[in-house]
Design a protein around this motif. Structure first.
Motif, PDB file in Angstrom:
ATOM      1  N   GLU A 231       1.517  48.802  21.571  1.00 51.25           N
ATOM      2  CA  GLU A 231       0.477  49.815  21.725  1.00 51.25           C
ATOM      3  C   GLU A 231       0.384  50.336  23.154  1.00 51.25           C
ATOM      4  N   GLU A 232       0.809  49.558  24.145  1.00 50.04           N
ATOM      5  CA  GLU A 232       0.795  50.051  25.522  1.00 50.04           C
ATOM      6  C   GLU A 232       1.767  51.216  25.678  1.00 50.04           C
ATOM      7  N   ALA A 233       2.969  51.088  25.106  1.00 49.90           N
ATOM      8  CA  ALA A 233       3.932  52.187  25.158  1.00 49.90           C
ATOM      9  C   ALA A 233       3.432  53.372  24.343  1.00 49.90           C
ATOM     10  N   ALA A 234       2.775  53.086  23.217  1.00 47.62           N
ATOM     11  CA  ALA A 234       2.287  54.170  22.362  1.00 47.62           C
ATOM     12  C   ALA A 234       1.203  55.000  23.032  1.00 47.62           C
ATOM     13  N   GLU A 235       0.498  54.425  24.001  1.00 49.23           N
ATOM     14  CA  GLU A 235      -0.556  55.158  24.695  1.00 49.23           C
ATOM     15  C   GLU A 235      -0.061  55.807  25.982  1.00 49.23           C
ATOM     16  N   SER A 236       1.219  55.650  26.306  1.00 49.93           N
ATOM     17  CA  SER A 236       1.762  56.219  27.530  1.00 49.93           C
ATOM     18  C   SER A 236       2.005  57.722  27.372  1.00 49.93           C
ATOM     19  N   PRO A 237       1.502  58.570  28.283  1.00 46.31           N
ATOM     20  CA  PRO A 237       1.771  60.016  28.196  1.00 46.31           C
ATOM     21  C   PRO A 237       3.261  60.331  28.203  1.00 46.31           C
ATOM     22  N   ARG A 238       4.035  59.540  28.942  1.00 42.22           N
ATOM     23  CA  ARG A 238       5.484  59.760  28.996  1.00 42.22           C
ATOM     24  C   ARG A 238       6.117  59.562  27.633  1.00 42.22           C
ATOM     25  N   ILE A 239       5.721  58.522  26.914  1.00 41.44           N
ATOM     26  CA  ILE A 239       6.288  58.257  25.599  1.00 41.44           C
ATOM     27  C   ILE A 239       5.815  59.302  24.595  1.00 41.44           C
ATOM     28  N   ARG A 240       4.574  59.715  24.705  1.00 37.62           N
ATOM     29  CA  ARG A 240       4.083  60.754  23.780  1.00 37.62           C
ATOM     30  C   ARG A 240       4.819  62.069  23.977  1.00 37.62           C
TER      31      ARG A 240
ATOM     32  N   ARG B 197      -3.047  57.602  41.220  1.00 38.95           N
ATOM     33  CA  ARG B 197      -3.457  57.126  39.900  1.00 38.95           C
ATOM     34  C   ARG B 197      -3.253  55.611  39.834  1.00 38.95           C
ATOM     35  N   TYR B 198      -4.168  54.923  39.164  1.00 36.15           N
ATOM     36  CA  TYR B 198      -4.016  53.484  39.028  1.00 36.15           C
ATOM     37  C   TYR B 198      -4.510  53.047  37.659  1.00 36.15           C
ATOM     38  N   ARG B 199      -4.036  51.892  37.227  1.00 28.71           N
ATOM     39  CA  ARG B 199      -4.439  51.320  35.947  1.00 28.71           C
ATOM     40  C   ARG B 199      -5.421  50.187  36.220  1.00 28.71           C
ATOM     41  N   PRO B 200      -6.689  50.361  35.901  1.00 26.45           N
ATOM     42  CA  PRO B 200      -7.680  49.319  36.180  1.00 26.45           C
ATOM     43  C   PRO B 200      -7.407  48.061  35.358  1.00 26.45           C
ATOM     44  N   LEU B 201      -7.874  46.940  35.876  1.00 26.28           N
ATOM     45  CA  LEU B 201      -7.725  45.679  35.153  1.00 26.28           C
ATOM     46  C   LEU B 201      -8.393  45.762  33.787  1.00 26.28           C
ATOM     47  N   PHE B 202      -9.605  46.275  33.762  1.00 22.59           N
ATOM     48  CA  PHE B 202     -10.348  46.336  32.500  1.00 22.59           C
ATOM     49  C   PHE B 202     -10.095  47.679  31.816  1.00 22.59           C
ATOM     50  N   SER B 203      -8.868  47.834  31.363  1.00 23.30           N
ATOM     51  CA  SER B 203      -8.465  49.033  30.629  1.00 23.30           C
ATOM     52  C   SER B 203      -7.375  48.628  29.658  1.00 23.30           C
ATOM     53  N   GLY B 204      -6.957  49.566  28.836  1.00 23.63           N
ATOM     54  CA  GLY B 204      -5.902  49.277  27.881  1.00 23.63           C
ATOM     55  C   GLY B 204      -6.427  49.084  26.472  1.00 23.63           C
TER      56      GLY B 204
END
Length: 742
Positions: free
Chosen positions: A512-521, A656-663
């Protein structure tokens, strides 16, 4: 250890030898003698002697009981515990009676009942009857000090473990002791919610049922549960955990101390995000798209028929997108299917994969004993590898010099210049670089997005001579739990026929992490067909043609390799609601004449000679060892382009950063909603002043013809010329952005 460094003493008449400076409680434990404690916890720093449960008779010394936890061994010391000393026994009985004066006798309904030190020690040392003749003190209960933690004040014995953790370990300062004497109570600062990355550790530290988990409250009793030793799969640290299960469902996550990896601590994401297993949009059956945002359930035979059809129609033009959350065995099985079965050599990885740091491998605990630690990069360590931040704080308390170089560092540099800074540190004219080269125990840590950070930090470590110094090491903090090992599993799976992929016939998305990536979409929008392996359906409805159920790390057997390069064993704690990925991948592989076992142990046996020097699956054990250093040919990193300069009042460079409490996992845990970042953009003091922006103002952030409205936050430690925003709020923004008041 020389004889002069050992001291001789007796405990309950038993001769004991212990190194000079050893605490009396530890020396007794090493000799098999228990001195009961409540407040004592070595990981919290120096003992405070608050609970008095460890009172012993000590000679030579004053003619009264002494708190053993505050004493160190001394030559000729004679110690008598409650087992042999009437004085110590009377003192311990009196201590317990005092603690129980206002403590409620609600063990049958207390979540700590059955695994409570107070309950155990009361049976062993306490009085058999109470002399209490008046009503016990009561408080409002439970008090929600956060959405994840409940406080029952009347159960508190004022051991101060929780406040000491908040003050001296996490250093958040949010949990305090209020008032004095008999009126002392535990509270949060200004009665605000306890919002911190490591708040859940106080639940485990509490020796009674005063601090309990909201998620676990009234869910199970100790004799109804099983604790499965496994590894957390939410970040690259690989903290060791126990997954508590009851009737086939996960009920809580506890830390499982690995002193080299996590020191017994666990972040709140790892502790509380397990309930994502039971999300409302969990995929339990294969789904096929039949209309706009509509799916139809398929049987497994139909789903495999459909995936086979899509793969054969693609005629080798298959692209595999890996998320970095797969086990090594899963990634190898998928890679073997795609490369040998589908005939494709095309894959997208979540991040770089470099073995260069194997030459500088050290356990994370080495940070604690370092002389100098330099952190390079533009992202706070706590966002990428939270427990590493605790190791840094522990090192700083010990006296280690911590230098953070980056857009948010103690040494501020423009965003995106970490690679250039690494080269400067390797120059003999750099003062900081010279000190790194001279130190016997120096650590480099790369914490930043993209840019081949592992290669850059390995090159710097090589130039500084770290390979020849066992006390010096380097770490790269990945963005995914198992990204490097996943890429290595792909390389180990053999080659297919397709070497060029000018058009994607089938995009196979794993995780699901890859599925939510804008690059993969974006890749999915150009592909003829898209199939995804995912736990959740909602994010896939608009663009995926076939969905196959995925699993969580708690539902898998397999291997993860953490940021140290340490292979660790995942154990299945709960049975997934759908077949394990290895089972259906092996079944599909048969249709393409690819031999693949459906079990993690067998897949590991096949790939172990390629990745783990032939180590068998069972050798990983419950506490995995760190492999030795491996000399490697260090790559020379390509020069990174310098970021475009920005002037005050002009465009700002977006970080841009990916917060710990995200995903995906955190988004499906209501109790963690308060920990998620606000829709804000961070600006430096200078940039905000030039634009007339005040904290809390709504601002418009624009780039490339798109814009979003966010709330402004002034960050005094942020370098000028940079705007910083979480990925989930930045949308399509990238590069240089304009920021203005609405």
């Amino acid at each position: 250890m020389t004889a002069s460094e050992l001291v001789n003493l007796t405990i309950d008449g038993i001769p004991v030898q212990a190194p000079k400076g050893t605490g009396l409680v530890e020396a007794a434990a090493a000799a098999g003698i228990e001195i009961p404690v409540f407040c004592y916890e070595p990981r919290l720093g120096p003992p405070v002697g608050a609970c008095r449960m460890c009172l012993c008779e000590v000679k030579p010394g004053p003619p009264k009981p002494q708190a053993a936890c505050t004493l160190t061994v001394a030559e000729g010391m004679e110690v008598s515990t409650a087992l042999t000393s009437p004085l110590a026994m009377d003192a311990q009985n009196s201590t317990l009676e005092f603690l129980l004066l206002n403590h409620p006798l609600d063990c049958p309904v207390c979540d700590k009942g059955g695994e409570c030190p107070l309950q155990d020690l009361t049976f062993r040392f306490g009085p058999g009857v109470t002399r209490m003749a008046f009503d016990k003190r009561t408080y409002e209960k439970p008090i929600p000090i956060s959405p994840t933690i409940a406080l029952d004040r009347e159960r508190c014995i004022l051991c101060y473990r929780c406040t000491r953790f908040s003050e001296s370990v996490a250093e958040d300062g949010q949990l305090i002791a209020r008032n004095r004497g008999a009126q002392s109570t535990i509270a949060t600062f200004e009665d605000e919610p306890y919002r911190a990355a490591f708040s859940g550790n106080v639940i485990e530290l509490c020796p009674v049922g005063a601090l309990t988990s909201v998620q676990y409250r009234f869910e199970a009793r100790p004799w109804e549960i099983q604790n499965v030793p496994t590894v957390c799969g939410h970040c690259p640290v690989g903290c060791n955990v126990l997954a508590t299960t009851r009737e086939g469902k996960a009920k809580r996550i506890l830390s499982r101390n690995h002193p080299e990896v996590d020191g017994g601590w666990l972040c709140d994401k790892g502790r509380f995000a397990y309930t994502h297993l039971y999300a409302h949009d969990r995929v339990v059956d294969p789904l096929r798209k039949i209309g706009v945002r509509r799916f139809d359930e398929l049987s497994w035979d139909e789903a495999l028929d459909e995936l086979e059809r899509l793969a054969r129609a693609a005629d080798g033009r298959v692209l595999l997108a890996l998320s970095g959350s797969e086990t090594v065995e899963q990634a190898y099985a998928l890679s073997k299917l795609v490369r040998q079965g589908f005939g494709s050599n095309a894959a997208v990885f979540p991040e770089e994969a470099s073995s260069a740091l194997d030459a500088f491998r050290l356990p994370l605990s080495a940070i604690h004993d370092a002389q100098l630690v330099v952190v390079l990069g533009d992202e706070p360590v706590v966002e990428r590898a939270p427990v590493v931040d605790l190791w840094l704080k522990a090192a700083a308390r010990r006296g280690t010099e911590i230098v953070t170089v980056g857009a948010l560092g103690s040494v501020q540099r423009p965003a995106g210049t970490a690679a250039q800074t690494a080269r400067e540190l390797g120059d003999e004219s750099s003062e900081l670089g010279r000190r790194l080269a001279e130190a016997d125990r120096a650590i480099l840590i790369w914490s930043g997005p993209g840019g081949h950070g592992g290669v850059h930090v390995a090159e710097l470590a090589g130039r500084l001579g770290f390979a020849a110094k066992p006390g010096c090491g380097a770490f790269y903090l990945p963005a995914t739990p198992n990204g490097r090992a996943v890429a290595e599993a792909w390389a180990a799976a053999g080659k297919g026929d397709q070497t060029r992929l000018d058009h994607v016939g089938l995009l196979l998305v794993s995780g699901e992490e890859a599925a939510e990536s804008p690059r993969i979409r974006e890749l999915g929008a150009r592909a003829d067909a898209v199939a995804a392996i995912s736990m959740f359906a909602d994010p896939l409805r608009a663009w995926v043609d076939l969905v196959l159920p995925g699993t969580s790390y708690l539902e898998r057997d397999g291997t993860f390799v953490n940021l140290e390069g340490r292979p660790q064993r995942l154990r299945r704690a709960v049975i997934p609601p759908a077949p394990d990925e290895l089972a259906w991948i092996a079944k599909l592989a048969e249709r393409f004449d690819v031999e693949l076992a459906p079990y993690a142990t067998a897949v590991h046996a096949e790939l172990s000679p390629l990745l783990f020097e032939g180590a068998p699956f069972g050798a990983l054990g419950e506490r995995a060892e760190l492999p030795p250093r491996h000399p490697v040919a260090l790559p020379i990193a390509a020069p990174a382009p310098a970021p475009a300069a920005t002037e005050h009042g002009g465009p700002l460079r977006l970080l841009r950063y990916r917060p710990l409490f995200s995903g995906p996992a955190v988004e499906r845990v209501p109790e963690l909603a308060f920990q998620r970042p606000a829709p804000e953009i961070e600006l430096s003091t200078d940039d905000a002043r030039v634009r007339g922006i005040s904290p809390g103002d709504t601002v418009r952030v624009s780039s490339n013809g798109t814009s979003v409205e966010l709330r402004a936050r002034i960050e005094h430690d942020l370098v000028a010329g940079v705007a910083r925003a979480a990925e989930e709020f930045a949308g399509a923004l990238a590069g240089a952005v304009e920021v203005s008041r609405t």
